[in-house]
Design an enzyme around this catalytic site. Structure first.
Site, short mmCIF file in Angstrom:
data_model
loop_
_atom_site.label_atom_id
_atom_site.label_comp_id
_atom_site.label_asym_id
_atom_site.label_seq_id
_atom_site.Cartn_x
_atom_site.Cartn_y
_atom_site.Cartn_z
N THR A 173 -54.82 -54.76 6.63
CA THR A 173 -55.34 -52.82 7.19
C THR A 173 -54.35 -52.46 6.78
O THR A 173 -53.20 -51.78 7.11
CB THR A 173 -55.70 -53.19 8.27
OG1 THR A 173 -56.83 -54.38 8.13
CG2 THR A 173 -56.36 -51.87 8.34
N PHE A 175 -53.61 -48.31 7.22
CA PHE A 175 -54.20 -47.17 8.11
C PHE A 175 -53.99 -45.80 7.98
O PHE A 175 -52.89 -45.68 6.32
CB PHE A 175 -53.90 -47.72 9.17
CG PHE A 175 -54.03 -48.67 10.47
CD1 PHE A 175 -55.31 -48.30 11.24
CD2 PHE A 175 -53.74 -50.08 10.24
CE1 PHE A 175 -55.35 -49.22 12.25
CE2 PHE A 175 -54.23 -50.92 10.96
CZ PHE A 175 -55.05 -50.59 11.54
#
Length: 296
Positions: A173, A175
């Site tokens: 992921t 960010f």
């Protein structure tokens, strides 16, 4: 000494909580129920920064953020890539064979689909991964387990029944670190990413012409997302990332050309490229020993 706070969406033990601790270990993580709450905490000064997921290598973009970020009044000052690992968590003393149901966020369930199917578990959607761990701890039922993080296991005093159950090892992921005030990375201080939003004029070939300047000036665009705004099918906004600094002539010329075809253009941030980005590109280009820039 004043304790600095960094906001994130989710409950304690979420992947966003882990990202906060990895990048800002001396800061106090501030859990927020929704993305709107997290952005509001940054805007009103309750938190100095925010750690917000924007895209995942499997699930794709985090749609809420693409809609909320342009109008939030906040700026991107950094990025961080977190490898995602999921654990099967049960109450203390649970035997793996006793579990019949698993609970987690819809994306976590989807990213552990093979494991769930292999064991014949009934999957149930929870608000988030850490919240499912808290619920399992509260229920105290051997038949129910959560799919969440190692950190959630520690916080809610759960056993790890199976480790790293995600389907894909490359699950990552990205960010973005948000701030109320802009903080551009210095020029000529290593690789940078520039993020911006724009709306093209509603005329034929407007997007094609608007993006032409990036090609002719050899600016590498790594992200281009489109979505409707204000409920209009003809009003399309784009979010883009490029690997260049606006004060460098190639990107300056490209943005000048883009602005000619746009109704709106706003730079959301100019920030150091994270090491994961540089290392991934080096591997693709067959140069795994490429030097890495400083981490946010």
């Amino acid at each position: 000494m004043t304790i600095r706070k960094i906001a994130y969406q989710g409950e304690p033990g979420a992947n966003s909580h882990i990202a906060c601790g990895n990048v800002y270990p001396d800061w106090q993580p501030l859990p927020c129920a929704t993305f709107e709450d997290a952005l509001a905490a940054i805007a009103d000064g309750s938190a100095a920064l925010g750690m917000i997921p924007i895209e995942n290598s499997i699930a794709g973009r985090v749609a809420d953020i693409h809609h909320l970020l342009p109008g939030s009044g906040l700026y991107i000052v950094g990025e961080y890539f977190l490898p995602i690992h999921f654990q099967l968590l049960g109450i203390k003393g649970t035997q793996h064979e006793a579990v019949t149901s698993v609970y987690s966020h819809v994306h976590a369930l989807g990213q552990c689909r093979k494991f769930i199917r292999e064991h014949g578990f009934a999957a149930h959607v929870s608000a988030d991964t850490a919240g499912s761990a808290r619920e399992v701890a509260e229920w105290g039922d051997f038949r129910r387990a959560a799919i969440a993080t190692d950190l959630a296991a520690k916080i809610y005093n759960l056993d790890v029944l199976a480790a790293n159950i995600e389907d894909e090892s490359h699950n990552t992921t990205r960010f973005v670190v948000l701030s109320k005030t802009p903080r551009w990375a210095p020029l000529a201080n290593g690789p940078v990413v520039t993020s911006f939003v724009f709306r093209v004029r509603n005329v034929p070939a407007a997007l094609y012409k608007a993006l032409g300047g990036f090609a002719t000036n050899s600016v590498n665009m790594t992200k281009l997302e489109s979505y409707m705004v204000e409920g209009e099918f003809t009003a399309t906004q784009f979010l883009a990332d490029v690997e260049a600094h606006p004060e460098e002539p190639p990107l300056a010329r490209a943005l000048e050309e883009l602005a000619f075809f746009c109704k709106e253009l706003k730079i959301l941030g100019v920030y150091p490229a994270h090491t994961y980005r540089i290392e991934s590109q080096a591997r693709e280009n067959g140069n795994p020993d490429s030097p890495s820039p400083a981490v946010v």
